[in-house]
Design a protein around this motif. Sequence first.
Motif, PDB file in Angstrom:
ATOM      1  N   CYS A  58      44.587  91.366 144.785  1.00  0.00           N
ATOM      2  CA  CYS A  58      43.936  90.059 144.711  1.00  0.00           C
ATOM      3  C   CYS A  58      43.315  89.785 146.090  1.00  0.00           C
ATOM      4  CB  CYS A  58      44.952  88.971 144.360  1.00  0.00           C
ATOM      5  SG  CYS A  58      44.313  87.303 144.556  1.00  0.00           S
ATOM      6  N   CYS A  61      45.757  86.649 147.648  1.00  0.00           N
ATOM      7  CA  CYS A  61      47.200  86.769 147.901  1.00  0.00           C
ATOM      8  C   CYS A  61      47.667  88.216 148.004  1.00  0.00           C
ATOM      9  CB  CYS A  61      47.984  86.033 146.837  1.00  0.00           C
ATOM     10  SG  CYS A  61      48.026  86.891 145.249  1.00  0.00           S
ATOM     11  N   THR A  63      48.364  90.359 145.746  1.00  0.00           N
ATOM     12  CA  THR A  63      49.193  90.951 144.700  1.00  0.00           C
ATOM     13  C   THR A  63      48.335  91.896 143.878  1.00  0.00           C
ATOM     14  OG1 THR A  63      50.924  90.500 143.078  1.00  0.00           O
ATOM     15  CG2 THR A  63      48.863  89.257 142.824  1.00  0.00           C
ATOM     16  N   CYS A  70      43.814  86.955 141.218  1.00  0.00           N
ATOM     17  CA  CYS A  70      44.914  87.076 140.260  1.00  0.00           C
ATOM     18  C   CYS A  70      45.030  85.776 139.463  1.00  0.00           C
ATOM     19  CB  CYS A  70      46.213  87.380 140.996  1.00  0.00           C
ATOM     20  SG  CYS A  70      46.914  85.955 141.848  1.00  0.00           S
ATOM     21  N   CYS A  73      46.233  82.727 141.676  1.00  0.00           N
ATOM     22  CA  CYS A  73      45.238  82.196 142.617  1.00  0.00           C
ATOM     23  C   CYS A  73      44.092  81.510 141.879  1.00  0.00           C
ATOM     24  CB  CYS A  73      44.698  83.315 143.496  1.00  0.00           C
ATOM     25  SG  CYS A  73      45.893  83.892 144.719  1.00  0.00           S
TER      26      CYS A  73
HETATM   27 ZN    ZN Z   1      46.250  86.082 144.088  1.00  0.00          ZN
END
Ligand code: ZN
Length: 198
Positions: A58, A61, A63, A70, A73
């Motif tokens: 992402c 963030c 991830t 993501c 977010c």
């Molecule tokens: Zn994210």
Amino acid sequence: MDYFSGYIRTLVEQLSLLPGIGAKTAQRLAFYLISQPKEKVDRLAQAMTDARNHVRYCRTCCTLTDAEACPICADSRRDHSQIMVVETPGDLAAYEKTGKYKGVYHVLHGAISPMLGVGPDDIRLKELMTRLHGDVSEVIIATNSSLEGETTAMYISKLIKPTGIRVTRIASGVPVGGDLENIDEVTLLRALDGRTDL
Ligand code: ZN
């Protein structure tokens, strides 16, 4: 392994490279796969290839996700001013399963470990610092309570403190050395509720 054909040997070798898979388990998995219908094995191989080719970090963030942002977010109902810092996407999943945390996350993909030669530049720390230029009210450090997790927490707190942003650490209650992934939801929530300022 000369008593196995080349294909079996290669498969066992490849499987034994996976984390937590020893030679014996690799052999068992290889025989299992060979015994399965061809379509089933094709689906597994395809899922691995697809995930590897399409999953990315992402942009906010860090991830793992399929899109640029993501789902967390991209969700405007979440509190984007509260950032929980975790070591792995698995830790994020553990907190998401509780359904109680409404902020967003930052995934470091590791922890600082001088012993293993993992420094601050080897984890996604720069990306976190960049996010702090935005509207952030609190950074909750939820790294594991291992030596590496504590070292990382202290390091991050020292970096963020001068910005004036509130930095908190989840409470112990999470067993020492315990991975967040393996901890029950009640304990995770208690650790979050009992967080203290650093
Ligand atoms: Zn994210």
